[in-house]
Design an enzyme around this catalytic site. Structure first.
Site, PDB file in Angstrom:
ATOM      1  N   LYS A 126       0.846  -1.198   0.000  1.00 49.50           N
ATOM      2  CA  LYS A 126       0.000   0.000   0.000  1.00 49.50           C
ATOM      3  C   LYS A 126       0.874   1.238   0.000  1.00 49.50           C
ATOM      4  O   LYS A 126       2.047   1.218   0.404  1.00 49.50           O
ATOM      5  CB  LYS A 126      -0.932  -0.003   1.218  1.00 49.50           C
ATOM      6  CG  LYS A 126      -0.241   0.053   2.583  1.00 49.50           C
ATOM      7  CD  LYS A 126       0.152   1.441   3.044  1.00 49.50           C
ATOM      8  CE  LYS A 126       0.863   1.437   4.385  1.00 49.50           C
ATOM      9  NZ  LYS A 126       1.432   2.761   4.727  1.00 49.50           N
ATOM     10  N   ASP A 149      -2.188  -1.409  10.169  1.00 52.99           N
ATOM     11  CA  ASP A 149      -2.389  -1.370   8.717  1.00 52.99           C
ATOM     12  C   ASP A 149      -3.071  -2.626   8.183  1.00 52.99           C
ATOM     13  O   ASP A 149      -3.413  -2.680   6.997  1.00 52.99           O
ATOM     14  CB  ASP A 149      -1.049  -1.194   7.986  1.00 52.99           C
ATOM     15  CG  ASP A 149      -0.510   0.227   8.076  1.00 52.99           C
ATOM     16  OD1 ASP A 149      -1.317   1.146   8.320  1.00 52.99           O
ATOM     17  OD2 ASP A 149       0.709   0.407   7.909  1.00 52.99           O
TER      18      ASP A 149
END
Length: 264
Positions: free
Chosen positions: A11, A138
């Protein structure tokens, strides 16, 4: 024995704002996150009849119960109250470590998705992401993937329209950053430039890559670049090649650029 396969995608943070320190010691964040194509590959053997194991192609990665992929498997089986009768996880590692790309979280998210699919999707994708919050900040986004507004310490997600296809280039400087130290520095700093997350969301909804590029912002970057001038050097190189925008992702140290797609 059954073997499952799943991709674990990195990401980037298109925006990243730190809103303040919480009573539990974590910080409240608000960030637009985006999945990119660089990936690890996850293989999971079920019903091995042996104690759990984890292996990784990259040296230095923990291969025991401290690995986020292992933790993800444990919270999943605890949640559905099943015993896999032995489990082996193998990670083919391509996402760089200590980079701000969420490599360990991506592996954990991939484990959650693979196991959930195998057992007939007992959890919705958002419930699965919520389970990921027990593993790491995350992990919820790296379970969901795509484009999302992420809030809290990472556990609150809202899907956004898909970001338009574009070329993302990245460069990892030869230094690593202690995230706790960086948070302490940020707590002491005066933040003068914060992202406009509403503007970024509108830019994504419009599908205009130039508007998206014009709204990227990461409050960590000035704190890091003040100490590590490599960030500015990488920016200048990307800009010479026509980057639409350049920014550090997460708490670093990878710097990514949104590049013009010459094929369009």
């Amino acid at each position: 024995m059954i073997t499952l396969y799943e991709g674990a995608f990195a990401k980037i943070n298109l925006t990243l704002d730190v809103l303040g320190k919480r009573e539990d010691g974590y910080h409240d964040l608000k960030s637009v996150m985006q999945t990119i194509s660089i990936r690890d590959d996850i293989e999971i053997d079920l019903d091995t009849g042996k104690p759990w194991t984890l292996s990784c192609t990259k040296e230095g990665i923990p291969c025991d119960e401290t690995n986020l992929a292992w933790k993800a498997a444990k919270v999943f089986f605890d949640a559905i109250k099943k015993d896999p009768n032995g489990l082996a996880i193998r990670i083919t590692k391509r996402i760089p470590s200590e980079a701000g790309l969420g490599g360990g979280s991506a592996d954990a998210g991939a484990v959650l998705r693979a196991l959930n699919k195998h057992y007939g999707n007992p959890l919705s994708i958002l419930a699965l992401a919520e389970l990921g919050a027990l593993v790491g900040s995350d992990v919820p986004f790296c379970t969901l993937c795509g484009t999302a507004m992420v809030e809290g310490r990472g556990e609150r997600l809202r899907r956004l329209p898909d970001m338009p296809k574009c070329v993302i280039a990245g460069c990892q400087p030869e230094f690593s950053i202690s995230t706790p130290v960086l948070y302490r520095k940020l707590d002491e700093a005066v933040i003068t430039d914060r992202p406009d997350n509403d503007a970024m969301e509108a830019a994504i909804a419009s599908g205009d890559i130039y508007k998206i590029a014009g709204n990227i912002c990461n409050v960590f970057e000035p704190v890091v670049s003040e100490q590590y001038h490599q960030i500015d050097h990488i920016r200048s190189v990307f800009n010479r090649f026509g980057a639409l925008a350049v920014q550090m992702t997460g708490s670093g140290s990878v710097v990514f650029a949104i590049m013009p797609d010459k094929g369009r």
